[in-house]
Design a protein around this motif. Sequence first.
Motif, PDB file in Angstrom:
ATOM      1  N   LYS A 182      -8.775  -1.262   6.654  1.00 28.34           N
ATOM      2  CA  LYS A 182      -7.927  -2.053   7.537  1.00 28.34           C
ATOM      3  C   LYS A 182      -6.507  -1.996   6.981  1.00 28.34           C
ATOM      4  N   ILE A 183      -5.554  -1.642   7.818  1.00 26.74           N
ATOM      5  CA  ILE A 183      -4.160  -1.548   7.396  1.00 26.74           C
ATOM      6  C   ILE A 183      -3.358  -2.560   8.207  1.00 26.74           C
ATOM      7  N   GLY A 236      -0.489   4.850   0.806  1.00 29.40           N
ATOM      8  CA  GLY A 236      -1.951   4.855   0.770  1.00 29.40           C
ATOM      9  C   GLY A 236      -2.550   5.618  -0.391  1.00 29.40           C
ATOM     10  N   ILE A 271      -6.805   8.312   7.187  1.00 27.83           N
ATOM     11  CA  ILE A 271      -7.595   9.000   8.211  1.00 27.83           C
ATOM     12  C   ILE A 271      -7.826  10.454   7.793  1.00 27.83           C
ATOM     13  N   TRP A 326     -12.211   4.755   5.359  1.00 31.95           N
ATOM     14  CA  TRP A 326     -12.063   3.636   6.289  1.00 31.95           C
ATOM     15  C   TRP A 326     -11.353   2.486   5.593  1.00 31.95           C
ATOM     16  N   LEU A 380       3.045   1.358   6.586  1.00 35.76           N
ATOM     17  CA  LEU A 380       1.740   1.137   7.221  1.00 35.76           C
ATOM     18  C   LEU A 380       1.333   2.348   8.058  1.00 35.76           C
ATOM     19  N   LYS A 381       2.295   2.906   8.774  1.00 31.53           N
ATOM     20  CA  LYS A 381       2.011   4.068   9.618  1.00 31.53           C
ATOM     21  C   LYS A 381       1.593   5.269   8.774  1.00 31.53           C
ATOM     22  N   CYS A 399       0.809  -1.225   0.000  1.00 30.65           N
ATOM     23  CA  CYS A 399       0.000   0.000   0.000  1.00 30.65           C
ATOM     24  C   CYS A 399       0.841   1.273   0.000  1.00 30.65           C
ATOM     25  N   THR A 419       0.366   5.189   5.694  1.00 33.42           N
ATOM     26  CA  THR A 419      -0.915   4.889   5.053  1.00 33.42           C
ATOM     27  C   THR A 419      -2.076   5.165   5.998  1.00 33.42           C
ATOM     28  N   ARG A 420      -1.963   4.694   7.233  1.00 32.43           N
ATOM     29  CA  ARG A 420      -3.035   4.940   8.214  1.00 32.43           C
ATOM     30  C   ARG A 420      -3.302   6.433   8.360  1.00 32.43           C
ATOM     31  N   ALA A 421      -2.234   7.202   8.511  1.00 32.78           N
ATOM     32  CA  ALA A 421      -2.380   8.645   8.714  1.00 32.78           C
ATOM     33  C   ALA A 421      -3.032   9.311   7.503  1.00 32.78           C
TER      34      ALA A 421
END
Length: 225
Positions: free
Chosen positions: A58-59, A6, A51, A56, A43-44, A3, A46-48
């Motif tokens: 799942k990462i 993101g 958001i 929404w 991953l970190k 990803c 992408t989450r940020a």
Amino acid sequence: MGCGNGAFIEHIYTVIERQTLRGKMLDDYPLFLVGADYNQAALKVTRANLIKADIWAKIIWGDIGQPDLLANDLLENYNIDLKDLLNVRTFLDHNRIWEMPKEITKNRVSHSIGAFAHRGERISNSVVEDNLLEHLIKWSPYVQKFGLLMIELHTIAPNLTAANLGKTAATAYDATHGFSDQYIVEIPVLHKIAAEAGLYPDANFFRRFPDSNIATVSINLLKGV
């Protein structure tokens, strides 16, 4: 899978939301988006970013070379069946971690004329094809239903590169990927090995860039018959 930051997940969501009939039904039938990456920093980020974009998803951690592990994680922890997802990745399959094939295809004659190595040792093209075959076979059970949407990078024949200097980045791609142990094969070779794994590109969605015999990028929706 893969990803990154993101951005591609956000792009996919935006296209579905704004340009498809499916996008008009998101309130009643929300999308299940899953982003996976081998790199914890990715991953970190992408989450940020998701958001921030109010998307929404799942990462989770995942390895492109271990789809069984990803499938088990999704099912046990999130009750999501990997087979029920459209699997998507960009420029990742050629960057899989190298493993010697468990089975060598006897008398395989490679159709690739690329040059490949792992940690300074030359790898024969037929072995690279067997490695790609085993890689795709791992994924085959999970992409039969909705497919594997793959954007991939490719090499081209040296004579085509020589005849099109200044018109193709193939020389740079071969150098950077060769020195970093990545395995870019020609488009026909990818399709041939995918077929051996029981996966075939949907002609309605296949694209290559540029659209000529010096194409170094392809878009493929690989599915079982």
